[in-house]
Design a protein around this motif. Structure first.
Motif, PDB file in Angstrom:
ATOM      1  N   LYS A 153       0.103   2.711 -60.386  1.00 51.76           N
ATOM      2  CA  LYS A 153      -0.261   3.964 -61.058  1.00 51.76           C
ATOM      3  C   LYS A 153       0.993   4.733 -61.491  1.00 51.76           C
ATOM      4  O   LYS A 153       0.958   5.464 -62.469  1.00 51.76           O
ATOM      5  CB  LYS A 153      -1.103   4.835 -60.121  1.00 51.76           C
ATOM      6  N   LYS A 154       2.083   4.563 -60.732  1.00 48.91           N
ATOM      7  CA  LYS A 154       3.333   5.268 -61.052  1.00 48.91           C
ATOM      8  C   LYS A 154       4.507   4.334 -60.810  1.00 48.91           C
ATOM      9  O   LYS A 154       4.526   3.613 -59.808  1.00 48.91           O
ATOM     10  CB  LYS A 154       3.499   6.513 -60.190  1.00 48.91           C
ATOM     11  N   MET A 194      -5.701   9.099 -46.835  1.00 52.46           N
ATOM     12  CA  MET A 194      -5.503   7.676 -47.129  1.00 52.46           C
ATOM     13  C   MET A 194      -4.017   7.403 -47.401  1.00 52.46           C
ATOM     14  O   MET A 194      -3.342   8.187 -48.075  1.00 52.46           O
ATOM     15  CB  MET A 194      -6.329   7.274 -48.347  1.00 52.46           C
ATOM     16  N   LYS A 195      -3.528   6.286 -46.873  1.00 54.38           N
ATOM     17  CA  LYS A 195      -2.125   5.926 -47.066  1.00 54.38           C
ATOM     18  C   LYS A 195      -1.832   5.564 -48.519  1.00 54.38           C
ATOM     19  O   LYS A 195      -2.643   4.916 -49.179  1.00 54.38           O
ATOM     20  CB  LYS A 195      -1.757   4.732 -46.173  1.00 54.38           C
ATOM     21  N   LYS A 196      -0.649   5.987 -48.990  1.00 51.77           N
ATOM     22  CA  LYS A 196      -0.186   5.575 -50.308  1.00 51.77           C
ATOM     23  C   LYS A 196       0.316   4.147 -50.236  1.00 51.77           C
ATOM     24  O   LYS A 196       1.128   3.822 -49.366  1.00 51.77           O
ATOM     25  CB  LYS A 196       0.958   6.480 -50.771  1.00 51.77           C
ATOM     26  N   LYS A 197      -0.134   3.311 -51.142  1.00 50.38           N
ATOM     27  CA  LYS A 197       0.344   1.929 -51.194  1.00 50.38           C
ATOM     28  C   LYS A 197       1.531   1.863 -52.149  1.00 50.38           C
ATOM     29  O   LYS A 197       1.422   2.271 -53.304  1.00 50.38           O
ATOM     30  CB  LYS A 197      -0.771   0.990 -51.644  1.00 50.38           C
ATOM     31  N   LYS A 201      -3.977  -7.121 -55.532  1.00 47.43           N
ATOM     32  CA  LYS A 201      -5.385  -7.334 -55.861  1.00 47.43           C
ATOM     33  C   LYS A 201      -5.913  -6.203 -56.734  1.00 47.43           C
ATOM     34  O   LYS A 201      -6.840  -6.397 -57.528  1.00 47.43           O
ATOM     35  CB  LYS A 201      -6.230  -7.443 -54.582  1.00 47.43           C
ATOM     36  N   LYS A 202      -5.348  -5.009 -56.555  1.00 51.70           N
ATOM     37  CA  LYS A 202      -5.684  -3.868 -57.413  1.00 51.70           C
ATOM     38  C   LYS A 202      -4.459  -2.960 -57.497  1.00 51.70           C
ATOM     39  O   LYS A 202      -3.463  -3.164 -56.789  1.00 51.70           O
ATOM     40  CB  LYS A 202      -6.894  -3.113 -56.872  1.00 51.70           C
ATOM     41  N   LYS A 203      -4.512  -1.955 -58.347  1.00 53.55           N
ATOM     42  CA  LYS A 203      -3.360  -1.082 -58.577  1.00 53.55           C
ATOM     43  C   LYS A 203      -2.933  -0.356 -57.305  1.00 53.55           C
ATOM     44  O   LYS A 203      -3.776   0.204 -56.590  1.00 53.55           O
ATOM     45  CB  LYS A 203      -3.687  -0.042 -59.660  1.00 53.55           C
ATOM     46  N   ILE A 204      -1.621  -0.363 -57.052  1.00 50.54           N
ATOM     47  CA  ILE A 204      -1.091   0.421 -55.950  1.00 50.54           C
ATOM     48  C   ILE A 204      -0.668   1.785 -56.494  1.00 50.54           C
ATOM     49  O   ILE A 204      -0.774   2.065 -57.688  1.00 50.54           O
ATOM     50  CB  ILE A 204       0.079  -0.299 -55.241  1.00 50.54           C
ATOM     51  N   THR A 210       0.047   3.822 -66.877  1.00 50.47           N
ATOM     52  CA  THR A 210       0.943   4.006 -65.724  1.00 50.47           C
ATOM     53  C   THR A 210       1.922   5.140 -66.026  1.00 50.47           C
ATOM     54  O   THR A 210       2.494   5.193 -67.111  1.00 50.47           O
ATOM     55  CB  THR A 210       1.725   2.712 -65.439  1.00 50.47           C
ATOM     56  N   SER A 211       2.101   6.039 -65.081  1.00 46.22           N
ATOM     57  CA  SER A 211       3.055   7.139 -65.287  1.00 46.22           C
ATOM     58  C   SER A 211       4.461   6.682 -64.891  1.00 46.22           C
ATOM     59  O   SER A 211       4.630   5.773 -64.070  1.00 46.22           O
ATOM     60  CB  SER A 211       2.646   8.380 -64.486  1.00 46.22           C
ATOM     61  N   PHE A 212       5.450   7.319 -65.494  1.00 46.56           N
ATOM     62  CA  PHE A 212       6.853   6.941 -65.297  1.00 46.56           C
ATOM     63  C   PHE A 212       7.671   8.148 -64.890  1.00 46.56           C
ATOM     64  O   PHE A 212       7.448   9.259 -65.368  1.00 46.56           O
ATOM     65  CB  PHE A 212       7.405   6.355 -66.602  1.00 46.56           C
ATOM     66  N   ILE A 213       8.631   7.911 -63.982  1.00 49.88           N
ATOM     67  CA  ILE A 213       9.556   8.971 -63.598  1.00 49.88           C
ATOM     68  C   ILE A 213      10.959   8.372 -63.474  1.00 49.88           C
ATOM     69  O   ILE A 213      11.140   7.320 -62.843  1.00 49.88           O
ATOM     70  CB  ILE A 213       9.110   9.664 -62.284  1.00 49.88           C
TER      71      ILE A 213
END
Length: 386
Positions: free
Chosen positions: A115-116, A1-4, A88-91, A141-144
């Motif tokens: 999500k990140k 599945m493609k990452k959004k 519409k929802k979390k990418i 949500t994760s952070f970098i």
């Protein structure tokens, strides 16, 4: 599945670097949103390359120009409040690479939609970390961090806990003026100041590198991101910029993180999960490793570093004032309204004013209060130079 994914500030240097990575691997990514301030031509070009369906351009005139183009199902927005319409929802991933304090609002607002989040905006972290941290926790949500120094610290931690850190050293190239004597600083030309020896950077960050104010900011960022004390952080001048951070742990072990002077490396690693994909880089540079040439900062030549001693371990608005005032002064220098040496002189004069000393002990507030403080600082600086 493609990452959004979404890229805030896609027409800047960090945004373009990420675009170059994604366009070589389009089968694995679905770019939902790109944003810019004024550069609508580059934004539209990027949208066509990546088949992006949503664009935000904040400058009103540029927005109207972009609306005139043949857009083929591309939706054009003018406001970050439209995140709620776009998502519409979390990418899966967001890169926040809008420069300046106006990157704070979209950074905070988009956290709940991803999500990140990878953040390359110093002003957001320094002035609004309390807001970012709150939203990261609230929306899971994760952070970098994306700055090469902070990503290197992040990378060096591995399984180690932050409580195991004894001391961290951030490295500084010394900037464009490292080999120019201080006696010539007052008459230095803009062209000299923005010509960085190692990195291809924008004008503003190049000036910050020349004053070494960027290292003051990076120390503040590291303190906030990794929940450290200022006493645990230091700076080493390292002209080749091959090593980005040195982490000394309480067990006596030391990790030195090095990589080529190319921002695509931390950007690539923020985008891909570990060991999923490899990146082509130069071979290990033995010559650079043999001549690392670390030394302490000459604070007589670069007095901005002394500002670190003024900072408190508790969260206050002093860091915000320093960032906002520096932004305005660098802009005035680039407009040829003040000399290079005036940047630090005026900055020091401003933070020592009685009306600003009260902020040394005030906690940071909401985004509106930070923007109001920016307006106040701008008025005061313009009054000072006139």
């Amino acid at each position: 599945m493609k990452k959004k994914i979404a890229i805030l500030g896609s027409t800047g240097s960090i945004g373009k670097s990420l675009i170059n990575i994604v366009k070589k691997d389009k089968k694995n990514f679905d770019t939902i949103l790109l944003t810019a301030d004024k550069n609508y031509k580059e934004l539209f070009k990027q949208a066509k390359i990546l088949n992006v369906k949503n664009l935000i351009i904040t400058d009103e005139k540029s927005y109207l120009e972009l609306k005139k183009k043949k857009l083929n199902k591309i939706k054009i927005f003018n406001n970050y409040n439209d995140f709620n319409i776009i998502f519409k929802k979390k990418i899966d991933y967001v890169m926040s690479a809008i420069s300046g304090i106006y990157g704070l609002e979209p950074t905070v607002k988009i956290i709940k939609h991803t999500k990140k989040i990878a953040i390359a905006n110093k002003e957001s972290i320094i002035c609004g970390w309390h807001l970012i941290k709150k939203n990261l926790k609230q929306y899971n949500t994760s952070f970098i961090p994306v700055d090469s120094e902070h990503f290197s610290i992040f990378y060096s931690l591995g399984i180690n806990k932050i409580s195991n850190i004894d001391k961290i050293f951030l490295t500084a190239s010394g900037g464009p003026l490292n080999n120019i004597p201080k006696s010539k600083f007052k008459a230095v030309e803009i062209s000299e100041v923005i010509k960085h020896p190692n990195w291809n950077m924008g004008k503003k960050i190049s000036v910050d590198s020349a004053t070494m104010m960027n290292k003051v900011f990076e120390i503040i960022e590291a303190k906030k991101i990794f929940n450290l004390k200022y006493e645990q952080l230091d700076i080493l001048v390292h002209p080749s910029s091959y090593v980005h951070a040195i982490t000394k742990f309480n067990d006596g072990m030391i990790k030195i993180i090095a990589h080529d002077t190319d921002m695509k490396i931390p950007i690539f690693n923020s985008l891909y999960d570990s060991h999923v994909k490899t990146i082509k880089t130069d071979q290990l540079n033995i010559k650079k490793l043999n001549f690392l040439n670390f030394k302490k900062v000459d604070t007589r030549k670069f007095p901005s570093i002394k500002m670190i001693k003024k900072l408190h371990n508790k969260e206050t608005l002093l860091e915000t004032i320093i960032v906002l005032a520096n932004d305005e002064l660098v802009n005035l220098f680039l407009l040829k309204k003040i000399d290079f040496t005036d940047i630090f002189i005026l900055l020091q004069r401003l933070i020592n004013m009685k009306e600003f000393k009260i902020y040394y002990y005030k906690k940071p507030g909401n985004i509106d209060s930070i923007i109001s403080l920016k307006t106040l600082i701008k008025k005061k600086i313009n009054k000072m130079i006139n």
